[in-house]
Design an enzyme around this catalytic site. Structure first.
Site, PDB file in Angstrom:
ATOM      1  N   GLU A  35      26.538  30.497-128.292  1.00 18.41           N
ATOM      2  CA  GLU A  35      26.740  29.352-127.395  1.00 18.41           C
ATOM      3  C   GLU A  35      25.559  28.401-127.496  1.00 18.41           C
ATOM      4  OE1 GLU A  35      27.456  30.805-123.412  1.00 18.41           O
ATOM      5  OE2 GLU A  35      29.609  30.839-123.765  1.00 18.41           O
ATOM      6  N   GLU A  45      35.022  34.797-126.547  1.00 21.05           N
ATOM      7  CA  GLU A  45      34.778  35.524-125.293  1.00 21.05           C
ATOM      8  C   GLU A  45      35.841  35.069-124.310  1.00 21.05           C
ATOM      9  OE1 GLU A  45      30.831  35.231-123.710  1.00 21.05           O
ATOM     10  OE2 GLU A  45      29.965  35.419-125.721  1.00 21.05           O
TER      11      GLU A  45
HETATM   12  C1  GLA Z   1      28.576  33.550-122.214  1.00 21.10           C
HETATM   13  C2  GLA Z   1      27.645  34.285-123.153  1.00 21.10           C
HETATM   14  C3  GLA Z   1      27.723  35.779-122.976  1.00 21.10           C
HETATM   15  C4  GLA Z   1      27.675  36.137-121.519  1.00 21.10           C
HETATM   16  C5  GLA Z   1      28.815  35.436-120.793  1.00 21.10           C
HETATM   17  C6  GLA Z   1      28.862  35.713-119.311  1.00 21.10           C
HETATM   18  O1  GLA Z   1      29.824  33.501-122.718  1.00 21.10           O
HETATM   19  O2  GLA Z   1      27.914  33.950-124.499  1.00 21.10           O
HETATM   20  O3  GLA Z   1      26.651  36.355-123.676  1.00 21.10           O
HETATM   21  O4  GLA Z   1      26.459  35.723-120.997  1.00 21.10           O
HETATM   22  O5  GLA Z   1      28.659  34.059-120.918  1.00 21.10           O
HETATM   23  O6  GLA Z   1      28.964  37.048-119.060  1.00 21.10           O
END
Ligand code: GLA
Length: 617
Positions: free
Chosen positions: A178, A254
């Site tokens: 991210e 995700e």
């Molecule tokens: C983002 C991050 C993950 C985690 C989630 C929340 O998607 O990429 O590593 O922190 O948020 O759980």
């Protein structure tokens, strides 16, 4: 059924049944695995949040959910032993974890960072980076990129033999994490990409970002597959991703099927039926998915991270993450197959074939009992034993400057008298400080109320001021990532800066020499409290109930189960997995910093606090 090689490691099937290597590629129409159309239905499971003796159990449960792939991050700070050196053995044996996955027929997606977020201390970056003055994190600062290279020099050789093209399970590797939520440095993104390819990572490489314009623009890499991270409204989110990824497969790298907790919040849950409907909606679009988390596990030790997006009025401030990372996932923290497991399995079965083996049964639990008190040891009286000789410094320094990653840190100075009582204030505190005048507790300061002070009674002849600082997780997400621990600016008495300090890092990695006495130190005196418990039967999963206590840390047989913080909640029990118990006598040690309790019940059920339904984006 797993087969094992002569080292006792499960052997990796090197090829698909038709003999073709199981590499993952994609074209205009979607993913292809070993040349055939493929949909990734993956579940996140972090080996570093599960006791290694339970990896096979949890992976078996994951496979039973119906997913065809396991996803894991690889946290740099969990593996690094010194700059450029890393440990991949025991609980850090990534190759063993991935080989177990392969033996169960799972592909693997690996996300080695260098930054991973993941509610993990400092998002996986090593704490020592915070001692490098002027270093800019996660950008093309040559010093940061050289550090990244050092990490990839360690982790990539571990990964290479496990890549699908060489017969291993790893079909895809993520570049950074991210990144667009943090920065926009295209040179840095290209550097991380090159750092992987130049070292031989030749599988599918991709990026993952929130499906918002700034995030995708900041995180994508030309020519690499872009994927998205989100929790709700999959059709809309994927449509947004499609604008940036005009052809080829769409993947929710995700899909948040639950959520994590901070100390001081209620326990987050996401209803099974609603989450399953949303998953169905996602899969009905034809997209691939990674369930974040399929099994959350536990933030053992000092590894939980924290959030902090600002200190403006209305901001929650610094929020440390709880020890449990249950995440309201389909496979619970202790391996339970929850209603969400069954709801998801039904949905997944509509899209990919489910394994026909019977579902794994429940795991044994300990018989509820009260642990027996077995002495206490006040912390301030045992500083030399816990921290060795102090170092002398003109001004307080954060623990990273003294080479310390985690734990507590103790600062001592003398204030001359006579002088009137005035407040002591700390500038730059991470995270909570216990103040003592000549050994007597005088108050507590917290980083979320930085203007607070504690009156220091000085008297005629002066006073010894002790400041004991407890560090919780380093910030793992957002703009305020460089989160130093201990005291990083200074301590004032009124307006006078206090200088000439003795500083003692207390990493709390070894408590074996503590002498236990029957006297119990009272409220305000940080102390270790020892308990024992005799297990007449084979070790089994248990939950240590800390609801009678204030806040501190808890060890079982020398293993740090994690932080507890009962008044803030929500979590009231800490998970103690079966492999940490022994048949016969077990030792539990509580380090209580504020309000000692008396009872330490051992339970057969978790209490993660009052559930509250989370609304996800
Ligand atoms: C983002 C991050 C993950 C985690 C989630 C929340 O998607 O990429 O590593 O922190 O948020 O759980």
């Amino acid at each position: 059924m797993l087969t094992h090689d002569q080292d006792g490691r499960p052997s990796t099937p090197t090829h698909d049944q038709d003999g073709s290597p199981s590499t993952l590629t994609y074209d205009q129409d979607g993913f292809r695995r070993a040349g055939s159309p493929h949909r990734i239905v993956s579940g996140a499971l972090h080996y570093f949040r599960v006791h290694p003796d339970l990896w096979e159990d949890r992976l078996t449960r994951l496979r039973a959910l119906g997913v065809n792939t396991v996803d894991t991050y690889v946290p740099w700070n969990f593996h690094e032993t010194s700059p450029g050196k890393a440990d991949f053995t025991g609980p850090r044996d990534l190759a063993r974890f991935l080989t177990l996955a392969a033996g169960l027929g799972l592909d693997a997606i690996v996300r080695p960072g260098p930054y991973i977020c993941a509610e993990w201390d400092f998002g996986g970056l090593p704490a020592r980076l915070l001692a490098l003055d002027g270093l800019h994190l996660r950008c093309s600062d040559p010093r940061f990129q050289a550090e990244v290279d050092g990490w990839f020099d360690c982790v990539v050789p571990e990964l290479l033999p496990l890549l699908a093209g060489r017969g291993g399970p790893v079909v895809a590797v993520q570049i950074e994490n991210e990144y667009g939520s943090y920065g926009n440095d295209a040179r840095y993104r290209a550097h991380v990409e090159r750092a992987l390819t130049e070292r031989g990572v030749d599988c599918l490489l991709f990026t993952a970002d929130g499906p918002e314009d700034a995030m995708l623009q900041g995180g994508m890499i030309p020519g690499r597959l872009a994927t998205a991270t989100f929790g709700a409204e999959p059709a809309e989110r994927l449509a947004h991703l499609r604008r940036y990824q005009p052809a080829g497969p769409l993947a929710a790298m995700e899909f948040w099927i639950g959520w994590f907790d901070h100390w001081g919040e209620q326990h987050h849950v996401r209803a099974a039926g609603e989450a399953a409907r949303s998953l169905d909606e996602l899969l009905a679009t034809g997209a691939s998915v990674n369930l974040y988390m399929a099994h959350g596990g536990t933030n053992f030790g000092f590894w939980a991270g924290a959030n902090h997006t600002g200190s403006r009025p209305g901001d929650p401030g610094y929020q440390p993450t709880t020890t449990s990372y249950d995440y309201d996932a389909p496979i619970g923290e202790a391996g339970e197959l929850t209603p969400k497991f069954h709801a998801f399995r039904e949905v997944i079965g509509k899209y990919v074939p489910l394994p026909d083996s019977p579902l794994p049964g429940p795991l044994p639990r300990i018989t509820p009992a009260l642990a027996a008190p077995a002495g206490a040891a006040p912390l301030l009286a045992h500083l030399p034993l816990l921290g060795g000789a102090p170092v002398a410094r003109p001004a307080p320094e954060p623990m990273e400057k003294l080479g310390q990653d985690h734990g507590l840190i103790h600062y001592r100075t003398t204030v001359t008298g006579p002088r009137p009582a005035m407040p002591v204030r700390i500038d730059g505190l991470g995270d909570r400080a216990y103040l003592f005048a000549d050994g007597h507790p005088i108050g507590i300061l917290d980083r979320n109320t930085p203007d607070d002070g504690v009156d220091l009674p000085v008297g005629e002849s002066g006073v010894v001021l002790d400041v004991l600082v407890r560090a919780q997780g380093r910030v793992n997400y957002g703009p305020l990532l460089d989160d130093r621990k201990g005291i990083w600016r200074g301590v004032r008495h009124g307006h006078q800066h206090l200088f000439e300090w003795e500083i003692r890092p207390l990493p709390l990695t070894d408590l074996t020499g503590l002498p236990w006495s029957p006297e119990t130190p009272g409220q305000g005196h940080p102390a270790f409290h020892r308990f024992t418990h005799t297990l007449p039967t084979a070790p089994a999963d248990g939950f240590v109930d800390v609801s009678d206590w204030g806040t501190g840390l808890l060890w079982l047989n020398g293993f740090l189960l994690g932080h507890y913080d009962t008044p803030r909640g929500p979590q009231r029990t800490l998970y103690a997995p079966a492999p940490l118990w022994r048949t016969g006598e077990n030792e539990l040690v509580v380090l209580e910093l504020e309000r000692p309790g008396t009872q330490l019940p051992l339970r057969d059920q978790p209490d993660l606090g009052r559930p509250t339904v989370v609304t996800l984006k």
